[in-house]
Scaffold this motif. Sequence first.
Motif, PDB file in Angstrom:
ATOM      1  N   PHE B  94       0.842  -1.188   0.000  1.00  0.00           N
ATOM      2  CA  PHE B  94       0.000   0.000   0.000  1.00  0.00           C
ATOM      3  C   PHE B  94       0.881   1.244   0.000  1.00  0.00           C
ATOM      4  N   THR B  95       0.441   2.247  -0.749  1.00  0.00           N
ATOM      5  CA  THR B  95       1.197   3.507  -0.743  1.00  0.00           C
ATOM      6  C   THR B  95       0.287   4.668  -0.377  1.00  0.00           C
ATOM      7  N   PHE B  96      -0.741   4.361   0.383  1.00  0.00           N
ATOM      8  CA  PHE B  96      -1.574   5.433   0.903  1.00  0.00           C
ATOM      9  C   PHE B  96      -1.981   5.070   2.326  1.00  0.00           C
ATOM     10  N   ALA B  97      -2.419   6.064   3.029  1.00  0.00           N
ATOM     11  CA  ALA B  97      -2.952   5.836   4.379  1.00  0.00           C
ATOM     12  C   ALA B  97      -4.191   6.705   4.525  1.00  0.00           C
ATOM     13  N   VAL B  98      -5.070   6.278   5.388  1.00  0.00           N
ATOM     14  CA  VAL B  98      -6.308   7.038   5.601  1.00  0.00           C
ATOM     15  C   VAL B  98      -6.664   6.984   7.083  1.00  0.00           C
ATOM     16  N   GLY B  99      -7.222   8.081   7.556  1.00  0.00           N
ATOM     17  CA  GLY B  99      -7.639   8.156   8.936  1.00  0.00           C
ATOM     18  C   GLY B  99      -6.524   8.617   9.849  1.00  0.00           C
ATOM     19  N   PRO B 100      -6.763   8.523  11.142  1.00  0.00           N
ATOM     20  CA  PRO B 100      -7.984   7.995  11.746  1.00  0.00           C
ATOM     21  C   PRO B 100      -9.117   9.009  11.728  1.00  0.00           C
ATOM     22  N   VAL B 101     -10.312   8.461  11.655  1.00  0.00           N
ATOM     23  CA  VAL B 101     -11.525   9.261  11.782  1.00  0.00           C
ATOM     24  C   VAL B 101     -12.378   8.594  12.849  1.00  0.00           C
ATOM     25  N   ALA B 102     -12.829   9.374  13.795  1.00  0.00           N
ATOM     26  CA  ALA B 102     -13.610   8.801  14.894  1.00  0.00           C
ATOM     27  C   ALA B 102     -14.840   8.075  14.345  1.00  0.00           C
ATOM     28  N   GLY B 103     -15.055   6.858  14.842  1.00  0.00           N
ATOM     29  CA  GLY B 103     -16.239   6.098  14.442  1.00  0.00           C
ATOM     30  C   GLY B 103     -16.132   5.460  13.072  1.00  0.00           C
ATOM     31  N   VAL B 104     -14.940   5.476  12.517  1.00  0.00           N
ATOM     32  CA  VAL B 104     -14.764   4.900  11.182  1.00  0.00           C
ATOM     33  C   VAL B 104     -13.751   3.755  11.248  1.00  0.00           C
ATOM     34  N   THR B 105     -14.132   2.634  10.667  1.00  0.00           N
ATOM     35  CA  THR B 105     -13.218   1.495  10.590  1.00  0.00           C
ATOM     36  C   THR B 105     -12.690   1.383   9.165  1.00  0.00           C
ATOM     37  N   VAL B 106     -11.379   1.230   9.061  1.00  0.00           N
ATOM     38  CA  VAL B 106     -10.739   1.114   7.749  1.00  0.00           C
ATOM     39  C   VAL B 106     -10.120  -0.271   7.637  1.00  0.00           C
ATOM     40  N   ASP B 107     -10.477  -0.979   6.609  1.00  0.00           N
ATOM     41  CA  ASP B 107      -9.827  -2.252   6.301  1.00  0.00           C
ATOM     42  C   ASP B 107      -9.094  -2.101   4.970  1.00  0.00           C
ATOM     43  N   ARG B 218      -3.717  10.209   2.811  1.00  0.00           N
ATOM     44  CA  ARG B 218      -2.357  10.661   2.471  1.00  0.00           C
ATOM     45  C   ARG B 218      -1.767   9.669   1.463  1.00  0.00           C
ATOM     46  N   THR B 219      -1.219  10.197   0.426  1.00  0.00           N
ATOM     47  CA  THR B 219      -0.596   9.324  -0.573  1.00  0.00           C
ATOM     48  C   THR B 219       0.919   9.345  -0.392  1.00  0.00           C
ATOM     49  N   GLY B 220       1.564   8.355  -0.959  1.00  0.00           N
ATOM     50  CA  GLY B 220       3.011   8.244  -0.826  1.00  0.00           C
ATOM     51  C   GLY B 220       3.436   7.737   0.536  1.00  0.00           C
ATOM     52  N   VAL B 221       2.527   7.105   1.229  1.00  0.00           N
ATOM     53  CA  VAL B 221       2.832   6.551   2.555  1.00  0.00           C
ATOM     54  C   VAL B 221       2.850   5.024   2.432  1.00  0.00           C
ATOM     55  N   PRO B 222       4.024   4.409   2.360  1.00  0.00           N
ATOM     56  CA  PRO B 222       4.056   2.960   2.157  1.00  0.00           C
ATOM     57  C   PRO B 222       3.744   2.182   3.434  1.00  0.00           C
ATOM     58  N   SER B 223       3.016   1.107   3.246  1.00  0.00           N
ATOM     59  CA  SER B 223       2.799   0.156   4.349  1.00  0.00           C
ATOM     60  C   SER B 223       2.598  -1.217   3.723  1.00  0.00           C
ATOM     61  N   PRO B 224       2.985  -2.263   4.434  1.00  0.00           N
ATOM     62  CA  PRO B 224       2.960  -3.587   3.806  1.00  0.00           C
ATOM     63  C   PRO B 224       1.545  -4.128   3.603  1.00  0.00           C
ATOM     64  N   LEU B 225       1.406  -4.820   2.507  1.00  0.00           N
ATOM     65  CA  LEU B 225       0.246  -5.672   2.282  1.00  0.00           C
ATOM     66  C   LEU B 225       0.713  -7.084   2.603  1.00  0.00           C
ATOM     67  N   ARG B 226      -0.042  -7.793   3.388  1.00  0.00           N
ATOM     68  CA  ARG B 226       0.404  -9.124   3.802  1.00  0.00           C
ATOM     69  C   ARG B 226      -0.435 -10.216   3.158  1.00  0.00           C
ATOM     70  N   LEU B 227       0.209 -11.333   2.889  1.00  0.00           N
ATOM     71  CA  LEU B 227      -0.497 -12.498   2.339  1.00  0.00           C
ATOM     72  C   LEU B 227      -0.264 -13.693   3.255  1.00  0.00           C
ATOM     73  N   PRO B 228      -1.229 -14.602   3.308  1.00  0.00           N
ATOM     74  CA  PRO B 228      -1.103 -15.719   4.249  1.00  0.00           C
ATOM     75  C   PRO B 228      -0.298 -16.899   3.714  1.00  0.00           C
ATOM     76  N   PHE B 229       0.466 -16.677   2.639  1.00  0.00           N
ATOM     77  CA  PHE B 229       1.294 -17.765   2.110  1.00  0.00           C
ATOM     78  C   PHE B 229       2.490 -17.194   1.350  1.00  0.00           C
ATOM     79  N   LYS B 230       3.482 -18.051   1.198  1.00  0.00           N
ATOM     80  CA  LYS B 230       4.606 -17.761   0.315  1.00  0.00           C
ATOM     81  C   LYS B 230       4.613 -18.795  -0.798  1.00  0.00           C
ATOM     82  N   ILE B 231       5.182 -18.435  -1.927  1.00  0.00           N
ATOM     83  CA  ILE B 231       5.172 -19.328  -3.087  1.00  0.00           C
ATOM     84  C   ILE B 231       6.613 -19.715  -3.393  1.00  0.00           C
ATOM     85  N   GLY B 232       6.888 -21.021  -3.324  1.00  0.00           N
ATOM     86  CA  GLY B 232       8.255 -21.473  -3.561  1.00  0.00           C
ATOM     87  C   GLY B 232       8.565 -21.685  -5.021  1.00  0.00           C
ATOM     88  N   TYR B 233       7.518 -21.939  -5.813  1.00  0.00           N
ATOM     89  CA  TYR B 233       7.732 -22.185  -7.245  1.00  0.00           C
ATOM     90  C   TYR B 233       6.641 -21.530  -8.069  1.00  0.00           C
TER      91      TYR B 233
END
Lengths: 162, 372
Positions: B94-107, B218-233
Amino acid sequence: MRFETYVEQRRQSLFRFAVVLCGDPVLAEDVLTDVLGRAYEQWDRVGAADNVHAYVRRMIVNEYIGWWRRLKRTTPVAEPELAAAPDHAEHHAERAAVVAELAKLPRKQRAVLVLRFYEGMSDDEVAQVLGCRPSTVRSNASRALANLRIGMTEMTTTPVEA
Amino acid sequence: MRTNQDLQGAFALLEEQADAYGAPEITTHPAKPVRGRRERGHLRRNVLAVAVTAAVVGGGIYAATSMRSSGDEARPAGPPPVLGPTPSPVTLQFTFAVGPVAGVTVDYHGVYRKEQSADIMWDGDGGVYAGLDVYTPGGFDPKQAMTHGTKVTVGTHVGYWDPTHHNAGETVDGKDLLRPTLAWQYGRNSWATVQFQPTDVAPADLLDKAITLAKTVRTGVPSPLRLPFKIGYLPPNLVPELAYVLQHDPGSGRIGLSDGVRPDDSTLGGLSIEAMENITGSETTCSKRVSVQGTTACFRNLHKYADEPGSMVVGRELSFKTPARMVTITIDRSHLAMYSDDDMVKVARSLIFAPSLADYSTWFDARTVLPH
């Protein structure tokens, strides 16, 4: 029977069935629209079935199960929207709670419950619709009822198989 | 302990809901009733839509709903692949961030070639839901927003608010399904949008919510995207096209990979891998079984309208389950001739899973999950 006649006669009952099955009118609408679209395209064959209504309902179940399986891959189960009921609030709340818990059941368990206890089908009939063994139907029904904490002593569902 | 009466009461409540909603009008036009093929974003948002009144179709869902698995067929050959240049890889973070805003959930949800996305929920109000998309430069055409929307200000940026925005083909009982949308220009040729799920909340209130949220993007703010697996091949020449996740309830993650062959559905890529919560009772037939990760994996052809004569194969999947997860590797029709069953098995056997599908923090940084 012409397709238009069938739809005119059965539209509401099919939609009710779809909503009970899907737990959400919007999803049900799409499932039903898709199914009837295909039924229309194949009406020569569908309309010639021994029991057209059963055939179409089976298509709805299959559509729902296939759809739900893939939806579940990318989406969490959400609570269905419930209509407000100003009276009998406690009773309504309990019914709403069961509806919400129905929405959390695995799709096949939910389909079994709807076919078995809403449609009133026998285990054999449900098995035929779902393409599985009657014992699997009983197993799914028992698990679903357990998940909902419903005691069905008056029902004929047999205990979960090992 | 509840009784059968409670279950019947629940069914009755759903019937009431059906009656209140009204059965859909079914047209008998020679063509199939239109259920529009929509953009990918609505697939994920559909989940949220279940809690509000919204259409439940999307591009991805179209593919999903119209496909069936079949256990009685051999692997089709597929069309000869037409190889073009390998696309550039999409950086999976991810290269953006949003919030926090009271009463708002961001996924935070997904990273795609043209945009990144998050699902937004406002607590209270019976739940108001929206999708936030932050587009790459040139990734969003603002023409519709500028034509139909009202000019507004988002902080120091120009925006357009269109409370009557609707997506092509999205109708209920013949009426357009409204998805009020705020689009604003956050940079040169760069736009972001907040698109609400259909809701009864007043447009003015929605605009307030949208602008309050938009101001925190805010743009240009990097944060990791995570995946529940790795690929060996992976077969050569496959590059990341997209990845999206649901971090909880239940957790799931998908990566889509592209090569020089144009996929049938660009929202999924030519080969995709997904891990999600195991679904009890989702057993289906297999056309071929193989041993993968200590369990039995099933090959199936994916059909469009499998229960109809003349249905066509639109892809092939290999899936397997462990107690904690269900894993699916899918190729579309255009890649049937590119990747063999052996290739798919090799990919499946190479997967390494995060310790807990339920704990996003244990997942892998998506930039590190590929073997090359």
